[in-house]
Design an enzyme around this catalytic site. Structure first.
Site, short mmCIF file in Angstrom:
data_model
loop_
_atom_site.label_atom_id
_atom_site.label_comp_id
_atom_site.label_asym_id
_atom_site.label_seq_id
_atom_site.Cartn_x
_atom_site.Cartn_y
_atom_site.Cartn_z
N TYR A 60 0.85 -1.20 0.00
CA TYR A 60 0.00 0.00 0.00
C TYR A 60 0.88 1.24 0.00
O TYR A 60 1.84 1.33 0.78
CB TYR A 60 -0.89 0.02 1.26
CG TYR A 60 -1.64 1.33 1.42
CD1 TYR A 60 -2.93 1.48 0.91
CD2 TYR A 60 -1.05 2.43 2.04
CE1 TYR A 60 -3.60 2.68 1.02
CE2 TYR A 60 -1.72 3.64 2.15
CZ TYR A 60 -2.99 3.76 1.63
OH TYR A 60 -3.66 4.96 1.72
N GLU A 93 -3.99 7.14 -3.83
CA GLU A 93 -3.92 5.88 -3.08
C GLU A 93 -3.64 4.75 -4.05
O GLU A 93 -4.39 4.56 -5.01
CB GLU A 93 -5.26 5.65 -2.38
CG GLU A 93 -5.09 5.28 -0.95
CD GLU A 93 -6.41 5.05 -0.22
OE1 GLU A 93 -7.48 5.04 -0.84
OE2 GLU A 93 -6.33 4.87 0.99
#
Ligand code: GDP
Ligand code: MN
Length: 387
Positions: A109, A197
């Site tokens: 991530y 993101e």
């Protein structure tokens, strides 16, 4: 402004971020053609909606051939996709991304957001990619690395290396990870993003570091500098009443309560919403008609808030500082002469020309509940609603 995954990936490609190959399709035939052109061994068909968690809802599917990609796309088009982020009503799929499936070794991530408490961008990275990052933040906050970016210096080399090191990348993959951080930062700054993101960023079995999923939000206030990015807006994904309101430069946000509000000034609008809550109900919307409200804007604002079927009572709370109350009253009168209003309307007009406004409303022959005090108007609208 929200944009789709495929659009976010297009932006990233422009800044030399390594992104999974793929293109958007609007029809099953297009899906077939794109898969053929990609010519890979395996494909992934991904529903394009403005919400995450698509994998869980059945919006991300692997296909072994262009024929299968087409068949999956055919089923996805028009489907009402429900994910943990869409709410129970889901979102209709109108576009799908056909991409080359990747052999995933590891899912990471990486995100960039503005941290308002430090007034800096913060780069976040975690080895726990693929899953809900909110869950990681709640249960294992130590698994999220953070680097705060000095706005003058930008992302420093040592910070990019620290992030890649924290992700436990090594050798050649480490170098690719560092290059990825720098390219992502460049893309974020250059496009005036407000959020990026990448979940997941993947390390493939062949040792590449590639963006598999991307979500970019763009700063609405900077869109005038990027006509190409402004064109990425997808009205199908937006609240129809909000789209309508934006045509009249009204600051309207739909909420799910039952008291329609029309207020001038964001501060007064927020306070009005609080008072409605305190009085025991909930606002159906936020609507700031602005400091220069005239009869026309008031009329349009009123029509927009009345077209929400959830609105069971209306509160008009206007303070005439710059705005003239008589113009507001004229706007309300005009709006009410165009539509049939079957719900109670509480009006509080205070300040500049309030006396003329009161006269206009009185002579209109329409029925209003009039209030003078702030708290009084909220109490009156909630009790009118409850009757
Ligand atoms: P999201 O659920 O909306 O966040 O959609 P993602 O694009 O993140 O996909 C969800 C999950 O599907 C990923 O975490 C992967 O595990 C899986 N997935 C997506 N694309 C591929 C792919 O190309 N290959 C493989 N093997 N899995 C994939
Ligand atoms: Mn994802």
């Amino acid at each position: 402004m929200n944009i789709h995954e495929y659009q976010s990936k297009d932006i990233l490609r422009k800044y030399n971020v390594a992104v999974q190959r793929g293109r958007v399709a609007f029809t099953p035939d297009e899906a077939y053609k794109i898969a053929q052109e990609l010519g890979s061994r395996e494909f992934v068909v991904k529903a394009q909606i403005h919400a995450g968690g698509r994998g869980k809802g059945g919006g991300v599917k692997l296909a072994q051939s262009p024929e299968e990609a087409k068949a999956i796309a055919e089923k996805m088009f028009g489907m009402r996709l429900v994910t943990p982020q869409t709410g129970a009503e889901g979102k209709i799929v109108r576009r799908v991304l056909i991409a080359e499936a990747l052999d995933i070794q590891q899912e990471l991530y990486v995100g960039i957001v503005l941290d308002r408490s430090t007034s800096r961008l913060v780069f976040m990275a975690s080895t726990e990619g693929g899953v809900e990052i909110e869950k990681v933040a709640a249960e294992m906050p130590e698994k999220i690395l953070k680097e705060y970016i000095d706005p003058v210096v930008g992302l420093a080399g040592y910070q990019a290396r620290r992030l890649a090191f924290g992700l436990k990348l090594e050798g050649d993959i480490f170098k690719k990870g560092v290059a990825f951080m720098q390219a992502l930062y460049k893309a974020y700054i250059s496009s005036d993003a407000s959020l990026a993101e990448i979940n997941p960023l993947v390390v493939t079995k062949s040792g590449d570091v590639i963006v598999l999923d991307a979500k970019i939000n763009l700063d609405e206030n900077a869109l005038y500098r990027h006509p190409d990015l402004a064109a990425l807006r997808d009205p199908d994904e937006e609240e129809p009443l909000e789209v309508e309101a934006s045509k009249y430069n009204l600051n309207y946000i739909k909420l799910d309560g039952s008291v329609g509000c029309m207020v001038n000034g964001a501060g007064l609008a927020m306070a009005t919403m609080d008072l409605i809550k305190l009085a025991g109900s909930s606002p159906a919307n936020f609507l700031d008609v602005g400091g220069v409200a005239n009869a026309e804007t008031v009329k349009n604002g009123f029509l927009i808030l009345m077209s929400d079927p959830n609105v069971k009572a209306v509160l008009v709370n206007i303070f005439g500082g710059i705005v003239r109350c008589d113009r507001v009253a004229t706007g309300i009168k005009e709006a009410l002469s165009q539509i049939e209003v079957t719900v109670p309307v509480v009006v509080r007009l205070q300040g500049n020309n309030a006396d003329i406004a009161a006269q206009i409303l009185k002579e209109s022959g329409l029925s209003f509940i009039v209030a003078t005090d702030f708290k009084e108007c909220a109490d009156k609208v909630v009790s009118a609603l409850k009757q």
